[in-house]
Design an enzyme around this catalytic site. Structure first.
Site, PDB file in Angstrom:
ATOM      1  N   CYS A 138      43.470  48.579  37.523  1.00  0.00           N
ATOM      2  CA  CYS A 138      43.244  49.979  37.868  1.00  0.00           C
ATOM      3  C   CYS A 138      42.132  50.590  37.027  1.00  0.00           C
ATOM      4  O   CYS A 138      41.824  50.129  35.942  1.00  0.00           O
ATOM      5  CB  CYS A 138      44.527  50.778  37.655  1.00  0.00           C
ATOM      6  SG  CYS A 138      45.950  50.106  38.525  1.00  0.00           S
ATOM      7  N   LYS A 147      33.922  35.210  49.003  1.00  0.00           N
ATOM      8  CA  LYS A 147      35.062  35.307  48.095  1.00  0.00           C
ATOM      9  C   LYS A 147      36.371  35.008  48.813  1.00  0.00           C
ATOM     10  O   LYS A 147      37.210  34.290  48.304  1.00  0.00           O
ATOM     11  CB  LYS A 147      35.109  36.707  47.476  1.00  0.00           C
ATOM     12  CG  LYS A 147      36.236  36.898  46.462  1.00  0.00           C
ATOM     13  CD  LYS A 147      36.036  36.017  45.252  1.00  0.00           C
ATOM     14  CE  LYS A 147      37.144  36.186  44.228  1.00  0.00           C
ATOM     15  NZ  LYS A 147      37.053  35.174  43.158  1.00  0.00           N
TER      16      LYS A 147
END
Length: 609
Positions: free
Chosen positions: A2, A604
């Site tokens: 976060c 990815k």
């Protein structure tokens, strides 16, 4: 991981908060929100999705606010949603909190607070914090935070605002980073330096256990207990792009260095040192159901498949359950034999890998129970599985996976021990030794990173070669597979991995003068056999780089160069052995001038078959 931002000062807070959150986007997130304090109340807006989604509701907030906090969330407890986004408030809406980390004892705290009448609106661990602070509040926010924080168990960084004290932000760091920016007539708070750079280059990096009180008059720093501290103000001269990478040249190198923290997060709350037990409350199989399992199907792609191979060896060794290991892209085409007595383990960093999802659905259609091992809360793999074992690696930006692999390996190690404990097949003394070894693993990963300079030198010599071979046995072979993948995908050097015992069955024909061979030899019971294979390659002129556990002088005698790992339980070596292999690939790639973070032709997350 976060992102946290906070602002108090002469400017309007909201544009600064949004700018800071935008500069933390590289950390990855699934939702975002802000809280402002003005006019005798706390204002909160938050939305699932991108910052652009949050932007659509910011018109609901008052203008002119000079104090606020903001957050970008990477889901851990509770799937991505508006209600699970931060900031979170107490029942009355007076206190707003943003949080990075994991509160291990949130369930017991939530139950206690609900008995006291607190109303919870989300599924998150974070929401216990504002309720707890509100229950401790007597008119002094700092005192309330000091009373509340000792009751939190886990790793966290928090920032709090309160409508009763509108000119104040209180922040605490406990094993999760927080940085304070010192501006002209303003103070900023962030989980990483990039958010601060447009406003100041003067920063204070908060230390473990510090509490910060930010007001218009300045910042006061103490320990949580209230003891004074001596902060050091440092000047940051990074360029913005460099700052997002934490001062590292590439995200891949940053993520390699994040592995000690990532491993610690994977282990948090899952080990009981006193009993020598592994606790996996997220896996809902009873002991009787584990005993009834006839096999485990381990299925994944790419790097995750190499982690799954480690899991195969460990589950068979520690739990005595047969394990079938498959590449997800091949799984559906062999008519797999699975039923209700099969535990299907799907390993995927993103939780969105198309072939892994297709294999999961095939296994489920045949009656298998499904466990997902993934890094992304709320991903498709997580939603479609019966149970999820999250790795908590945090966002991984570089295409070449590093910390996702090592945390998958550790998560599967935990699973193997847990299965063995549930069915009674694991020796209690070995389980205790493994639990003890796992507790030391994050620190040993940090020690392994000290090999960086020596590995860089070897990698630069390797960079001029067209072919590199990796060999190993058992767990070392699984790591060799990952090592060759890392080297080929970012340096574009042709690399192959072989089980060391297979050299005579063909690969030895390719070994000539000067060909580099990387020999992994970390398993004491197999060391003599691997040394014999090393001798075979050297007899054909190979240049051998060896990797062994500390003190293994016999392996060193047969290698041209040796790298030593900190000594650990032999079943725990993969998470350490991969680190010098990642560094070898990274520095070979930089020596060749390739795009390390975004290698050609690769993505990815592979979301098509």
């Amino acid at each position: 991981m976060c992102g946290i931002v906070g602002y108090i000062g002469r400017r309007e807070a909201l544009p600064v908060l949004m700018d800071g959150l935008q500069r933390l986007e590289y950390r990855g997130y699934d939702s975002a929100g802000v809280a402002l304090v003005a006019g005798g109340r706390t204002w909160v807006e938050k939305r699932k999705g991108r910052l652009s989604d949050l932007q659509t509701v910011l018109g609901n907030l008052p203008s002119g606010c000079r104090v606020g906090i903001g957050h970008t969330r990477w889901a851990t407890h509770g799937r991505p949603s508006d209600r699970n986004a931060h900031p979170h408030t107490d029942t009355s809406g007076r206190f707003a909190v943003v949080h990075n980390g994991i509160i291990e004892n949130y369930a017991e705290l939530r139950a206690e607070l609900e008995r006291q009448g607190c109303v919870f609106r989300s599924e998150t661990d974070t929401e216990v914090i504002p309720h707890l602070i509100a229950s401790c509040y007597d008119g002094d926010l700092v005192r309330a935070v000091r009373r509340a924080v000792p009751r939190l168990r886990g790793a966290y960084a928090i920032a709090v605002v309160c409508q009763q004290e509108p000119d104040k932000i209180v922040a605490v760091r406990a094993a999760s980073p927080l940085v304070i920016g010192l501006g002209e007539g303003e103070l900023l708070l962030a989980s990483d330096i990039p958010a601060l750079l447009p406003y100041t280059r003067q920063v204070i990096v908060m230390e473990e256990g510090w509490l910060a009180e930010l007001t218009p008059e300045g910042v006061t720093l103490t320990t949580v207990a209230g003891e004074p501290v001596q902060p050091q103000v440092m000047r940051v001269d990074w360029e913005p792009g460099q700052a997002e990478r934490g001062g590292y040249a590439h995200f891949m190198l940053k993520e390699i260095h994040e592995q000690p923290r990532a491993l610690r997060d994977t282990l948090t709350g899952r080990l009981d040192a006193a009993t020598g037990l592994v606790t996996l409350s997220e896996v809902g199989l009873s002991a009787a159901e584990v005993r009834a399992l006839r096999k485990v199907a381990m299925v994944a792609c790419g790097t995750a498949a190499h982690a799954g191979l480690v899991g195969r060896y460990l589950i068979e060794r520690l739990a005595g359950i047969p394990v079938e290991w498959d590449l997800a892209s091949e799984y559906r085409y062999r008519e797999p034999l699975v039923d209700e007595h099969t535990l299907f383990v799907a390993v995927s960093q993103s939780g969105e890998t198309a072939d892994t999802l297709a294999a999961l659905r095939e296994a489920r259609s045949r009656g298998a129970r499904v466990l997902a091992v993934t890094n992304v809360v709320g991903s498709t793999v997580a939603r479609e599985a019966d149970w999820v074992l999250y790795t908590w690696a945090g966002p991984e930006i570089a295409v070449a996976s590093t910390k996702a692999y090592s945390t998958q390996v550790v998560a599967l190690t935990l699973l193997a021990i847990w299965l063995g404990q549930q069915n009674g097949r694991i020796d209690p003394a070995e389980a205790s030794a493994l639990v003890s070894g796992l507790q030391h693993l994050p620190d040993q990963a940090g020690q392994t990173l000290s090999l960086e300079a020596a590995v860089k030198e070897a990698a630069e010599a390797l960079a001029g070669h067209d072919d590199v071979f990796f060999i190993g046995r058992n767990l070392d072979y699984a790591v060799a597979l990952e090592a060759q993948l890392k080297l080929k995908e970012i340096s574009y050097i042709h690399a192959e991995a072989y089980a060391a015992g297979e050299l005579k069955h063909g690969p030895l024909a390719l070994i000539t003068d000067g060909v580099p061979v990387v020999a992994l030899n970390t398993q004491p019971d197999l060391a003599e056999k691997t040394i014999s294979n090393i001798q075979e390659t050297r007899a054909r002129g190979a240049f051998v780089l060896g990797l062994a556990q500390e003190g293994d002088e016999e392996t060193a005698r047969h290698c041209d160069r040796i790298f030593y790992l900190p000594r650990t339980h032999r079943l725990l070596t993969p998470a350490l052995a991969v680190i010098p292999m990642q560094l070898l690939a990274y520095y070979a790639a930089t020596a060749r001038g390739t795009d390390v973070d975004k290698p050609r032709n690769l993505a990815k997350s592979v979301t098509v078959e």
